[in-house]
Scaffold this motif. Structure first.
Motif, PDB file in Angstrom:
ATOM      1  N   VAL A   2      -8.849   2.115   3.771  1.00 18.41           N
ATOM      2  CA  VAL A   2      -8.482   2.715   2.500  1.00 18.41           C
ATOM      3  C   VAL A   2      -9.705   3.452   1.974  1.00 18.41           C
ATOM      4  CG1 VAL A   2      -7.690   2.317   0.154  1.00 18.41           C
ATOM      5  CG2 VAL A   2      -6.828   0.887   2.009  1.00 18.41           C
ATOM      6  N   LYS A  31      -8.444  10.124   0.859  1.00 18.27           N
ATOM      7  CA  LYS A  31      -7.891   8.775   0.678  1.00 18.27           C
ATOM      8  C   LYS A  31      -6.371   8.793   0.778  1.00 18.27           C
ATOM      9  CE  LYS A  31      -7.618   4.996  -2.673  1.00 18.27           C
ATOM     10  NZ  LYS A  31      -8.024   4.517  -4.016  1.00 18.27           N
ATOM     11  N   SER A  32      -5.835   7.845   1.556  1.00 15.69           N
ATOM     12  CA  SER A  32      -4.394   7.616   1.732  1.00 15.69           C
ATOM     13  C   SER A  32      -3.691   8.729   2.500  1.00 15.69           C
ATOM     14  CB  SER A  32      -3.691   7.405   0.382  1.00 15.69           C
ATOM     15  OG  SER A  32      -4.245   6.296  -0.296  1.00 15.69           O
ATOM     16  N   SER A 194       1.354   2.732   3.228  1.00 16.30           N
ATOM     17  CA  SER A 194       1.443   3.859   2.305  1.00 16.30           C
ATOM     18  C   SER A 194       0.148   4.108   1.553  1.00 16.30           C
ATOM     19  CB  SER A 194       2.592   3.628   1.311  1.00 16.30           C
ATOM     20  OG  SER A 194       2.367   2.433   0.570  1.00 16.30           O
ATOM     21  N   GLU A 195      -0.673   3.082   1.359  1.00 17.63           N
ATOM     22  CA  GLU A 195      -1.931   3.236   0.632  1.00 17.63           C
ATOM     23  C   GLU A 195      -3.129   3.382   1.562  1.00 17.63           C
ATOM     24  OE1 GLU A 195      -1.998   3.568  -2.651  1.00 17.63           O
ATOM     25  OE2 GLU A 195       0.189   3.419  -2.614  1.00 17.63           O
ATOM     26  N   SER A 196      -2.892   3.329   2.857  1.00 20.90           N
ATOM     27  CA  SER A 196      -3.984   3.356   3.823  1.00 20.90           C
ATOM     28  C   SER A 196      -4.284   4.775   4.282  1.00 20.90           C
ATOM     29  CB  SER A 196      -3.631   2.498   5.052  1.00 20.90           C
ATOM     30  OG  SER A 196      -3.410   1.153   4.684  1.00 20.90           O
TER      31      SER A 196
END
Length: 260
Positions: A2, A31-32, A194-196
């Motif tokens: 992340v 990011k993401s 989804s947040e990675s």
């Protein structure tokens, strides 16, 4: 991972006297974001995925995550914050069926068709449908000679039952089946990561057609980097890969939606 990944003028090799496998690579992943890494065999795709973990140390250049140079981090701290999912075939203790169809979405006939395509079993035989792990005596006798005769036959961990040739054919059969599991992979990426920040080495363009960016590699160098739409519009390396993929229309529909 992340965070923001930045690679600058990266040069990497497998030995001090060997030529570089990555040569002056520079790119940034926000990011993401999800980035698909594509290219021919030997382009340096897998080598690139190893470098953030420092499995391969940089000869020149830097890799930073959220502004921190990874070469300054202890390996334990670095590896505890990154995850790599290997593309290599892994076999585990269980049935032949379970190892070929991890998600349980295929029929016996479909799985046997995959075996037949790679010639692990004869294409002319008719096999009974197996709904349990219980085999009749004739099927069990056949399985002693060819483990692939029965989807319920047991596989030892690591595939120690297989010869080298059988292992290679198993890999080929898995690739035949895997073509239809891209949707499941995409669903997992969207829901669980989804947040990675993701770097995905893609053997099928459909896997990464909806990603934020595509990184095309060749001979350890950056060939193209950009959104799928932009790269299609440039009609360069990525566009040529789409045209020769055999799924050109489907890929363009995924990338452009209904705008074409």
């Amino acid at each position: 991972m992340v965070g923001r990944l930045e690679v600058r003028d990266l040069v990497v090799g497998y030995g001090p006297d060997l030529p570089p496998v990555l040569d002056k690579l520079s790119f940034t992943v926000e990011k993401s974001q999800r980035v698909g890494i594509v290219g021919r065999i030997g382009a340096g795709k897998s080598s690139l995925t190893l470098t953030p973990f420092r499995f391969l140390e940089a000869r020149e250049g830097t890799i930073t995550i959220n502004g921190i140079d990874v070469s300054h981090l202890k390996l334990q701290n670095l590896c505890s914050r990154l995850v790599i999912i290997s593309q290599d075939l892994v076999l585990f203790s269980g049935t032949v069926r379970r190892n070929l169809d991890l998600f349980g979405v295929y029929t016996d006939a479909e799985l046997r068709a995959a075996w037949q395509k790679v010639h692990l079993i004869p294409g002319s035989k008719n096999y009974p449908t197996e709904t349990t792990s219980t085999l009749d005596s004739s099927t069990a006798q056949e399985a002693k000679f060819n483990i692939f005769e029965s989807l319920s036959a047991r596989v030892s961990e690591g595939g120690l039952d297989f010869s080298q040739g059988q292992w290679q054919l198993f890999c080929l059969a898995r690739s035949v089946v895997d073509k239809a599991t891209d949707a499941l992979i995409q669903r997992s990426i969207q829901q669980d990561f989804s947040e990675s920040t993701l770097l995905v080495v893609a053997h099928r363009l459909a896997t990464v057609a909806e990603f934020n960016n595509i990184f095309v590699m060749g001979d350890g160098k950056a060939v193209e980097f950009g959104t799928p739409r932009d790269l299609i519009g440039k009609k360069g390396a990525f566009w040529r890969m789409v045209c020769t993929s055999g799924d050109k229309e489907a890929l363009e529909k995924t990338i452009f939606g209904g705008e074409m």
